[in-house]
Write an enzyme that holds these catalytic residues in place. Sequence first.
Site, PDB file in Angstrom:
ATOM      1  N   CYS A 294       0.934  -1.197  -0.070  1.00 56.48           N
ATOM      2  CA  CYS A 294       0.022  -0.094  -0.016  1.00 56.48           C
ATOM      3  C   CYS A 294       0.871   1.192   0.061  1.00 56.48           C
ATOM      4  O   CYS A 294       0.317   2.276  -0.313  1.00 56.48           O
ATOM      5  CB  CYS A 294      -0.924  -0.048   1.128  1.00 56.48           C
ATOM      6  SG  CYS A 294      -0.136   0.181   2.980  1.00 56.48           S
TER       7      CYS A 294
ATOM      8  N   GLU B 234       3.318  -6.053   9.566  1.00 58.62           N
ATOM      9  CA  GLU B 234       2.790  -6.787   8.203  1.00 58.62           C
ATOM     10  C   GLU B 234       3.532  -6.846   7.175  1.00 58.62           C
ATOM     11  O   GLU B 234       3.501  -7.946   6.149  1.00 58.62           O
ATOM     12  CB  GLU B 234       1.323  -5.789   7.657  1.00 58.62           C
ATOM     13  CG  GLU B 234       0.142  -5.821   8.728  1.00 58.62           C
ATOM     14  CD  GLU B 234      -0.367  -4.438   8.966  1.00 58.62           C
ATOM     15  OE1 GLU B 234       0.083  -3.738   8.518  1.00 58.62           O
ATOM     16  OE2 GLU B 234      -1.480  -4.608   9.758  1.00 58.62           O
TER      17      GLU B 234
ATOM     18  N   GLN C  97       4.227  -9.531   3.683  1.00 59.34           N
ATOM     19  CA  GLN C  97       4.425  -9.166   2.172  1.00 59.34           C
ATOM     20  C   GLN C  97       5.898  -9.250   1.468  1.00 59.34           C
ATOM     21  O   GLN C  97       5.651  -9.723   0.416  1.00 59.34           O
ATOM     22  CB  GLN C  97       3.967  -7.508   2.044  1.00 59.34           C
ATOM     23  CG  GLN C  97       2.488  -7.472   2.555  1.00 59.34           C
ATOM     24  CD  GLN C  97       2.455  -5.999   2.991  1.00 59.34           C
ATOM     25  OE1 GLN C  97       3.359  -5.124   3.446  1.00 59.34           O
ATOM     26  NE2 GLN C  97       1.089  -5.497   2.878  1.00 59.34           N
TER      27      GLN C  97
ATOM     28  N   THR D 136     -11.335 -10.016   1.772  1.00 62.00           N
ATOM     29  CA  THR D 136     -11.178 -11.431   2.561  1.00 62.00           C
ATOM     30  C   THR D 136      -9.694 -11.636   2.151  1.00 62.00           C
ATOM     31  O   THR D 136      -9.150 -13.136   2.182  1.00 62.00           O
ATOM     32  CB  THR D 136     -12.072 -12.400   1.690  1.00 62.00           C
ATOM     33  OG1 THR D 136     -11.709 -12.405   0.099  1.00 62.00           O
ATOM     34  CG2 THR D 136     -13.358 -12.166   1.883  1.00 62.00           C
TER      35      THR D 136
ATOM     36  N   TYR E 218      -4.805  -8.812   4.230  1.00 62.47           N
ATOM     37  CA  TYR E 218      -4.888  -7.470   4.917  1.00 62.47           C
ATOM     38  C   TYR E 218      -6.396  -7.429   5.870  1.00 62.47           C
ATOM     39  O   TYR E 218      -6.481  -7.186   6.825  1.00 62.47           O
ATOM     40  CB  TYR E 218      -4.932  -6.384   4.058  1.00 62.47           C
ATOM     41  CG  TYR E 218      -4.005  -5.103   4.564  1.00 62.47           C
ATOM     42  CD1 TYR E 218      -2.577  -5.541   4.668  1.00 62.47           C
ATOM     43  CD2 TYR E 218      -4.386  -3.900   4.969  1.00 62.47           C
ATOM     44  CE1 TYR E 218      -1.764  -4.722   5.139  1.00 62.47           C
ATOM     45  CE2 TYR E 218      -3.439  -3.028   4.927  1.00 62.47           C
ATOM     46  CZ  TYR E 218      -2.172  -3.283   5.337  1.00 62.47           C
ATOM     47  OH  TYR E 218      -1.385  -2.277   5.790  1.00 62.47           O
TER      48      TYR E 218
END
Length: 434
Positions: free
Chosen positions: A48, A117, A121, A191, A194
């Site tokens: 992001c 997070e 990734q 879904t 994230y």
Amino acid sequence: MVLLSLVASHHELDLAVLERLSSDVHAVGRELVGAATSISGAVVLATCNRFELYLDVADAADAPAARTAAARTVAARSGYPVEAVAAHLTALTDTSAAGHLFAVASGLESMVVGEREIAGQVRRALTAARRDGTTTGDLESLFQAASRVSRAVDARTGLGGTGRSVVGVALDIAASGLPDWSDVRCVLVGTGSYAGASLAALKARGVTDVRVYSPSGRASQFASARGVRAVPSGADLASEVAGVDLVVACSGAAGAVLEVDALASARSDDARPLTVVDLALRHDVDPGVRELPGVRLVSLHTVAQHAPAEHAAVQTARTLVDNAAQDYEGDRRVREWNPAVLAERTRVLGGLESALQALPDEARDERTERALRRRTRAALHAPTIRAREAARAGDTAAYASALAELATVAVPGMPAVGAQSAARSHDEPTSATA
């Protein structure tokens, strides 16, 4: 091998630019490896708040051509001019590239410094490259090292244990406009991984009334596996969110799934206040909803403005990352330059064994042979260590000198190689000698 990374992040660019650069990321990796002869491998890391290419390039001389090829490929996918893409992508090589990836994987370059997070990734980027057939041994080594460094930073600094994440900061910001968390009614849009992290964060805060909506129709399976309810497939999302307190959107769908006009029509004048948290880079929610009465929008831009500042633990983490990058590059040079060292050792030791085998039986003496092997290995030891230490430090002159000394080690029955000749042969280690 030369490691080349091309980096664009939220530090320099608007999120809208990053969104366009990230278009069709897997196709970018496949196309680069398939079309550019100088690029043998590619891993694409798109999140992001960043778009990064990690390329395995044959030689330093090929790096400019590889960068141009990458800019053209990304431009074709994003719609930006090649010149604009080239300006957006900052090039890093070798130690700098490794250090940057290690910092990224450790959460030090994130919008929320220390968030965890990103570690997943980074792992998924490597998995995707494996699936697409674009990874190489060197890229595998680099990304696996990044994961190890990330874990080490977490263990040494405790940054990951603080629970800081983009999701966490966004929910902290949203809390001021919500009832008590236990009374919050929420619709979760998405879904993916994230969405899973968002649901876990909601539950940790005490939210029990969560319904899941999926633009792709996967809500039922996701919800049932996690003990929440699904919005029926085909339901109108605007109508579903009209009576809730909170929407958390992170589906990454191609285009907004909640439009301003639809939400305006679904909400009555006396509708309860609605907080919308949009964590999707491509905007799951039309940004215009912030203009609707009673609607508050928390976006990635909001998160960036409220992200926690750095502190002592982050400085410690940066030191760990810098040291790890130096160690990684040193290890890589040792692997790359070591074959020439092994070749000289093999020449000497192989020649010694051949000479010993050629001796007549009456001239063979086990004790003498053991002593000769021991003296030969001792003569090889010091220049071998110096060559590897020079390789680790990147000192080509010291490496050439040590290699030349190895080349002069005499073997019974074989002439020594002149040091001057050996130095000329090995004064510049390259990928060819590796």
